[in-house]
Design a protein around this motif. Structure first.
Motif, mmCIF file in Angstrom:
data_model
loop_
_atom_site.group_PDB
_atom_site.id
_atom_site.type_symbol
_atom_site.label_atom_id
_atom_site.label_comp_id
_atom_site.label_asym_id
_atom_site.label_seq_id
_atom_site.Cartn_x
_atom_site.Cartn_y
_atom_site.Cartn_z
ATOM 1 N N PHE A 34 0.876 -1.479 -0.174
ATOM 2 C CA PHE A 34 -0.018 -0.162 0.033
ATOM 3 C C PHE A 34 0.985 1.196 0.071
ATOM 4 O O PHE A 34 0.306 2.158 0.083
ATOM 5 N N THR A 35 2.218 1.124 0.178
ATOM 6 C CA THR A 35 3.030 2.208 -0.112
ATOM 7 C C THR A 35 4.046 2.324 -1.289
ATOM 8 O O THR A 35 4.505 3.313 -1.637
ATOM 9 N N GLY A 36 4.289 1.107 -1.807
ATOM 10 C CA GLY A 36 5.290 0.980 -2.683
ATOM 11 C C GLY A 36 5.121 2.058 -4.101
ATOM 12 O O GLY A 36 6.009 2.623 -4.796
ATOM 13 N N ALA A 37 3.838 2.013 -4.458
ATOM 14 C CA ALA A 37 3.481 2.854 -5.756
ATOM 15 C C ALA A 37 3.259 4.259 -5.332
ATOM 16 O O ALA A 37 3.033 4.956 -6.533
ATOM 17 N N CYS A 38 3.144 4.711 -4.196
ATOM 18 C CA CYS A 38 2.734 5.864 -3.950
ATOM 19 C C CYS A 38 3.638 7.291 -4.533
ATOM 20 O O CYS A 38 3.040 8.145 -4.998
ATOM 21 N N PRO A 39 4.946 7.034 -4.433
ATOM 22 C CA PRO A 39 5.672 7.832 -5.394
ATOM 23 C C PRO A 39 5.568 7.986 -7.027
ATOM 24 O O PRO A 39 5.576 9.140 -7.284
ATOM 25 N N GLN A 40 5.175 6.969 -7.472
ATOM 26 C CA GLN A 40 4.828 7.158 -8.727
ATOM 27 C C GLN A 40 3.520 7.624 -9.098
ATOM 28 O O GLN A 40 3.450 8.499 -9.883
ATOM 29 N N ILE A 41 2.516 7.303 -7.894
ATOM 30 C CA ILE A 41 1.290 8.075 -8.190
ATOM 31 C C ILE A 41 1.520 9.696 -7.882
ATOM 32 O O ILE A 41 0.901 10.263 -8.544
ATOM 33 N N GLY A 194 -7.837 8.604 -5.928
ATOM 34 C CA GLY A 194 -8.431 7.701 -5.386
ATOM 35 C C GLY A 194 -7.674 6.646 -4.954
ATOM 36 O O GLY A 194 -7.930 5.848 -4.150
ATOM 37 N N LEU A 195 -6.435 6.380 -5.647
ATOM 38 C CA LEU A 195 -5.728 5.311 -5.234
ATOM 39 C C LEU A 195 -5.006 5.599 -4.053
ATOM 40 O O LEU A 195 -4.677 4.948 -3.170
ATOM 41 N N LEU A 196 -4.580 6.847 -3.855
ATOM 42 C CA LEU A 196 -4.079 7.401 -2.664
ATOM 43 C C LEU A 196 -5.157 7.200 -1.502
ATOM 44 O O LEU A 196 -4.717 6.870 -0.498
ATOM 45 N N LEU A 197 -6.217 7.715 -1.654
ATOM 46 C CA LEU A 197 -7.210 7.375 -0.644
ATOM 47 C C LEU A 197 -7.307 6.042 -0.237
ATOM 48 O O LEU A 197 -7.449 5.766 1.073
ATOM 49 N N ILE A 198 -7.398 5.166 -1.222
ATOM 50 C CA ILE A 198 -7.523 3.532 -0.901
ATOM 51 C C ILE A 198 -6.266 3.203 0.069
ATOM 52 O O ILE A 198 -6.400 2.648 0.958
ATOM 53 N N CYS A 199 -5.008 3.614 -0.743
ATOM 54 C CA CYS A 199 -3.613 3.224 0.202
ATOM 55 C C CYS A 199 -3.828 3.885 1.668
ATOM 56 O O CYS A 199 -3.423 2.985 2.639
ATOM 57 N N GLY A 200 -4.100 5.080 1.568
ATOM 58 C CA GLY A 200 -4.036 5.748 3.115
ATOM 59 C C GLY A 200 -4.914 5.035 4.021
ATOM 60 O O GLY A 200 -4.573 4.830 5.374
#
Length: 208
Positions: A34-41, A194-200
């Protein structure tokens, strides 16, 4: 071949039987998932939503490295002083807070580039501190026997979480599972948000 295979299975069973080892590996996998792709997002938001220039994007990307360097130092000091469990807890709240603040980037006064840059530095710090805590906890959990196998299995799950995070995020965007534009408390947001909201949300739920 069968002799080596039997020996590997025996050693692998011993690794899986290490107290708290499997739960810790699962924790690391889920956290990186849930954190690995955040910098790319973050980069996609900067490019497609905020329409930052290439120079600004490169500069903000370098800020992630700066934050990571500070996080490695800070994470090591915190682990030595408070232990890994407290660092994990702080990192969880740190990840969740940063991701939710990224959703509210337009609320803060000042240039959005500055807000995004600050949040990127903080994310790099928390990510680095979390990795230091993971490494320290791994060295505590695994015994001398089969240390290489136990370390390799943990690193496989850790790396697998990062890789799967990018794959799942990419597939969610490609399949159009998230709305291109939506609002949260009158704040216009994109499918990347939306992806960030799910991850957070998932990160904060993992705190339990």
């Amino acid at each position: 071949i069968f002799k080596h295979l039997s020996l590997f299975c025996t050693n692998f069973s011993k690794v899986l039987a290490i107290p708290e080892y499997l739960s810790f590996c699962a924790y690391c996998f889920l956290l990186t998932l849930f954190t690995g792709a955040c910098p790319q997002i973050f980069n996609l938001i900067e490019k497609d939503v905020l329409h930052l220039s290439k120079v600004e994007m490169v500069f903000i990307g370098n800020l992630l490295v700066v934050g990571a360097l500070a996080g490695f130092f800070l994470g090591g000091r915190l682990v030595d002083r408070f232990g890994t469990k407290y660092v994990f807890l702080w990192c969880h709240f740190g990840f969740g807070l940063i991701l939710f603040l990224f959703l509210w980037r337009d609320v803060f006064p000042g240039e959005v580039q500055i807000i995004v840059g600050i949040l990127t530095i903080l994310f790099g710090m928390v990510q680095a501190a979390s990795s230091i805590a993971m490494t320290s906890e791994t060295l505590v959990l695994i015994p001398v026997e089969n240390k290489s196998l136990a370390t390799g299995l943990w690193f496989t799950l850790y790396s697998g979480g990062i890789g799967l995070s990018g794959v799942l995020s990419g597939q969610a965007l490609e399949l159009g599972l998230l709305s291109d534009s939506w609002t949260l408390l009158d704040q216009p947001l994109s499918h990347y948000d939306g992806l960030l909201l799910i991850c957070g949300t998932m990160i904060l739920l993992m705190t339990v």
